[in-house]
Design a protein around this motif. Sequence first.
Motif, PDB file in Angstrom:
ATOM      1  N   SER A 195       0.841  -1.189   0.000  1.00  0.00           N
ATOM      2  CA  SER A 195       0.000   0.000   0.000  1.00  0.00           C
ATOM      3  C   SER A 195       0.879   1.243   0.000  1.00  0.00           C
ATOM      4  O   SER A 195       1.889   1.299   0.715  1.00  0.00           O
ATOM      5  CB  SER A 195      -0.920   0.001   1.230  1.00  0.00           C
ATOM      6  OG  SER A 195      -1.706   1.179   1.275  1.00  0.00           O
ATOM      7  N   TRP A 196       0.479   2.234  -0.816  1.00  0.00           N
ATOM      8  CA  TRP A 196       1.205   3.496  -0.915  1.00  0.00           C
ATOM      9  C   TRP A 196       0.254   4.645  -0.605  1.00  0.00           C
ATOM     10  O   TRP A 196      -0.747   4.827  -1.277  1.00  0.00           O
ATOM     11  CB  TRP A 196       1.800   3.666  -2.313  1.00  0.00           C
ATOM     12  CG  TRP A 196       2.440   5.010  -2.540  1.00  0.00           C
ATOM     13  CD1 TRP A 196       3.302   5.665  -1.722  1.00  0.00           C
ATOM     14  CD2 TRP A 196       2.256   5.857  -3.688  1.00  0.00           C
ATOM     15  NE1 TRP A 196       3.679   6.867  -2.273  1.00  0.00           N
ATOM     16  CE2 TRP A 196       3.053   7.019  -3.483  1.00  0.00           C
ATOM     17  CE3 TRP A 196       1.502   5.742  -4.859  1.00  0.00           C
ATOM     18  CZ2 TRP A 196       3.094   8.055  -4.415  1.00  0.00           C
ATOM     19  CZ3 TRP A 196       1.553   6.777  -5.787  1.00  0.00           C
ATOM     20  CH2 TRP A 196       2.347   7.915  -5.561  1.00  0.00           C
ATOM     21  N   ARG A 197       0.580   5.412   0.423  1.00  0.00           N
ATOM     22  CA  ARG A 197      -0.206   6.592   0.791  1.00  0.00           C
ATOM     23  C   ARG A 197       0.320   7.760  -0.041  1.00  0.00           C
ATOM     24  O   ARG A 197       1.376   8.324   0.243  1.00  0.00           O
ATOM     25  CB  ARG A 197      -0.050   6.880   2.284  1.00  0.00           C
ATOM     26  CG  ARG A 197      -1.006   7.923   2.828  1.00  0.00           C
ATOM     27  CD  ARG A 197      -0.597   8.369   4.226  1.00  0.00           C
ATOM     28  NE  ARG A 197       0.050   7.337   4.999  1.00  0.00           N
ATOM     29  CZ  ARG A 197      -0.540   6.615   5.958  1.00  0.00           C
ATOM     30  NH1 ARG A 197      -1.797   6.806   6.239  1.00  0.00           N
ATOM     31  NH2 ARG A 197       0.145   5.704   6.614  1.00  0.00           N
ATOM     32  N   PHE A 198      -0.423   8.113  -1.115  1.00  0.00           N
ATOM     33  CA  PHE A 198       0.069   9.111  -2.050  1.00  0.00           C
ATOM     34  C   PHE A 198      -0.438  10.514  -1.767  1.00  0.00           C
ATOM     35  O   PHE A 198       0.060  11.487  -2.342  1.00  0.00           O
ATOM     36  CB  PHE A 198      -0.298   8.720  -3.487  1.00  0.00           C
ATOM     37  CG  PHE A 198      -1.769   8.715  -3.784  1.00  0.00           C
ATOM     38  CD1 PHE A 198      -2.407   9.845  -4.263  1.00  0.00           C
ATOM     39  CD2 PHE A 198      -2.530   7.561  -3.574  1.00  0.00           C
ATOM     40  CE1 PHE A 198      -3.765   9.843  -4.539  1.00  0.00           C
ATOM     41  CE2 PHE A 198      -3.885   7.555  -3.843  1.00  0.00           C
ATOM     42  CZ  PHE A 198      -4.515   8.700  -4.315  1.00  0.00           C
ATOM     43  N   LEU A 199      -1.434  10.652  -0.868  1.00  0.00           N
ATOM     44  CA  LEU A 199      -1.972  11.975  -0.604  1.00  0.00           C
ATOM     45  C   LEU A 199      -2.608  12.019   0.773  1.00  0.00           C
ATOM     46  O   LEU A 199      -3.330  11.102   1.162  1.00  0.00           O
ATOM     47  CB  LEU A 199      -3.023  12.346  -1.673  1.00  0.00           C
ATOM     48  CG  LEU A 199      -3.724  13.701  -1.518  1.00  0.00           C
ATOM     49  CD1 LEU A 199      -2.715  14.850  -1.663  1.00  0.00           C
ATOM     50  CD2 LEU A 199      -4.847  13.840  -2.543  1.00  0.00           C
ATOM     51  N   THR A 200      -2.313  13.081   1.499  1.00  0.00           N
ATOM     52  CA  THR A 200      -2.983  13.365   2.767  1.00  0.00           C
ATOM     53  C   THR A 200      -3.691  14.702   2.605  1.00  0.00           C
ATOM     54  O   THR A 200      -3.043  15.741   2.447  1.00  0.00           O
ATOM     55  CB  THR A 200      -1.990  13.424   3.933  1.00  0.00           C
ATOM     56  OG1 THR A 200      -1.340  12.153   4.062  1.00  0.00           O
ATOM     57  CG2 THR A 200      -2.702  13.743   5.237  1.00  0.00           C
ATOM     58  N   ALA A 201      -5.025  14.672   2.607  1.00  0.00           N
ATOM     59  CA  ALA A 201      -5.800  15.882   2.362  1.00  0.00           C
ATOM     60  C   ALA A 201      -7.202  15.712   2.928  1.00  0.00           C
ATOM     61  O   ALA A 201      -7.654  14.590   3.183  1.00  0.00           O
ATOM     62  CB  ALA A 201      -5.877  16.182   0.861  1.00  0.00           C
TER      63      ALA A 201
END
Length: 231
Positions: A195-201
């Motif tokens: 799993s890749w967390r590509f955005l925190t918003a």
Amino acid sequence: GPKKMTTQATMLMASYGLTDTMAVNVKASYLDKKMEMYTMGGKDTKTTKNSGISDIYLSYRYSLYKSAYYNHFFALLAQASLPTGDFDNEYLKQPGLQLHNGTGDFTYGGGLLYTYRYDDIWLHSMVSYTHMLKNSDDYKFGDQTQFGVALHYTPNYDWMLGVESDTVYYEKNEYNGINIGNTGGTRSMLTGVTSWRFLTALGGNFNLRLTAGVPVYQNLNDTTMPNGMQA
């Protein structure tokens, strides 16, 4: 009789933390299924296809305990599904073609979750039970008992690598109160996941997740044929 079955799925899943101890999750999929069947006593084959939106699955987690060092977690799980998928009488004798598309009625269940963290390594475990209701076509999918364990490695905030294993026991499907042969039994899967967390918003996280699984065990319940043979 069945020869080979393949499924392609596109899944959308969303989670929301209500508080530090409560979270909800919703999941829906679009599936394309194809089953090859033997005909003419095995001399020929026929291919049947089915596609559509799955039932919508809902879950609720409530944290019963978390340690002061955030390395032990124990939670209660409640689950339900909404009959948004299409249940088709055409596939009554081929339940695999519609098993994940639509059950035709609501389902509900619950379970327990336990997590232990050591440094960057997480050990997750789960046990759950799902009760299936009989739909308006007098068809009932078998209740499910599931056991799962997962080992995840999180080298940094954005990445996760892991391996997961789950075993599910299915009771036999029923039609008009009669058990259906070649349904039910025990199935186990071994799955690699990243799993890749590509955005925190917007107060949350957006992740891309890749999984690849292989079946390691399957045992269909035996069915007695009229001549006394087992299938």
